[in-house]
Design a protein around this motif. Sequence first.
Motif, PDB file in Angstrom:
ATOM      1  N   LEU A 290      19.851 -52.612 -23.541  1.00  0.00           N
ATOM      2  CA  LEU A 290      19.041 -53.306 -24.569  1.00  0.00           C
ATOM      3  C   LEU A 290      17.780 -53.867 -23.873  1.00  0.00           C
TER       4      LEU A 290
ATOM      5  N   ASP B  24      14.820 -56.888 -23.517  1.00  0.00           N
ATOM      6  CA  ASP B  24      14.902 -58.324 -23.251  1.00  0.00           C
ATOM      7  C   ASP B  24      14.501 -58.879 -24.445  1.00  0.00           C
ATOM      8  N   VAL B  25      15.212 -60.111 -24.796  1.00  0.00           N
ATOM      9  CA  VAL B  25      14.749 -60.853 -26.041  1.00  0.00           C
ATOM     10  C   VAL B  25      13.299 -61.395 -25.706  1.00  0.00           C
ATOM     11  N   PRO B  26      12.376 -60.853 -26.737  1.00  0.00           N
ATOM     12  CA  PRO B  26      10.932 -61.338 -26.484  1.00  0.00           C
ATOM     13  C   PRO B  26      10.716 -62.956 -26.440  1.00  0.00           C
ATOM     14  N   THR B  27      10.047 -63.571 -25.679  1.00  0.00           N
ATOM     15  CA  THR B  27       9.781 -64.883 -25.682  1.00  0.00           C
ATOM     16  C   THR B  27       8.227 -65.172 -26.196  1.00  0.00           C
TER      17      THR B  27
ATOM     18  N   CYS C 128      13.011 -59.479 -41.056  1.00  0.00           N
ATOM     19  CA  CYS C 128      14.099 -60.575 -40.455  1.00  0.00           C
ATOM     20  C   CYS C 128      15.317 -60.839 -41.499  1.00  0.00           C
TER      21      CYS C 128
ATOM     22  N   CYS D  41      23.555 -57.803 -40.360  1.00  0.00           N
ATOM     23  CA  CYS D  41      24.460 -58.339 -39.477  1.00  0.00           C
ATOM     24  C   CYS D  41      25.854 -59.264 -39.962  1.00  0.00           C
TER      25      CYS D  41
END
Length: 289
Positions: A171, A173-176, A281, A288
């Motif tokens: 996956l 990476d979670v964006p920062t 979102c 989910c």
Amino acid sequence: SQQSICPPTILHAATSQPSEENETITSPQQGLVALGSSLQSQLASAFSALDESDQYDAVLTGLCAKVLDDSSLSGNDVIVALQDPIRLLEEMNSRRVPAGSRSVMALIDAAAAAQDAKIMAQVMSLAAKNRSISQYGILQREITPLPTSRDSRVKCPDGKTRTRGERLDSLPDVPTDDRGKEVTSALAVTTVLGLCWVAGVLNLEDITPLTNTLWGLIVFVGVVDNFFDLIKFGVKTFAKDKADEFPEELPLSLGSGQVTGTVVNGFNRLMQVDTERECECEAAAFFCS
């Protein structure tokens, strides 16, 4: 009481054709009775002219409208008020009466006002049984259960078998982002400019020199941060003797546009609304859950 009871003769006079004898005997009470009887007959006639599905839709929409229009209802009050529409939809399901799109949308909107996941799930499930909605819950079979450990192997939606660790490693990476820094910078600049403006409006001469300095400093930082390369090019072109003394870089990342960019991004976060992003979102969170 005697005043609240209408004798049959008055009702008959109100609904029958006027004759020569009673044509001159009229009263406000007779007129009201006639009007009420006429409205009742028109309502009953119009309602009976609808088919069964339209009758149910009209009642269901009306019940939901009462919930949506009453701004004083919230939480448990909405849940209590929704019991009648829910029972009506259950009756429609038992009698195989399809619900219209308008009444279903009104019911879902009313269920959302309760802010209760169980009520929303009940309403959506009943609407699915009614075949009013066709895609609620069909993606649940595509959700792969989360393995208990990193080394557990599970069959993925693409048909391949992988471990949980392999799936997570593949996956992105979670964006920062610098959300806190951007919002803080925008609020700080807004506060300073607001104080300077108030001081100018109130003509506070004691702090006017300070506010003018702050105004000039903010403008100076904005110009240097955005046009440093242009200033440097001008110095090298028209003042070659000073080019060696001109710095190649400025401290605090000035000249790169990062300072003003941070402030602008903060203003965008505070003032602009990205409806598409918010919908994505919310849809992801709903999927989910």
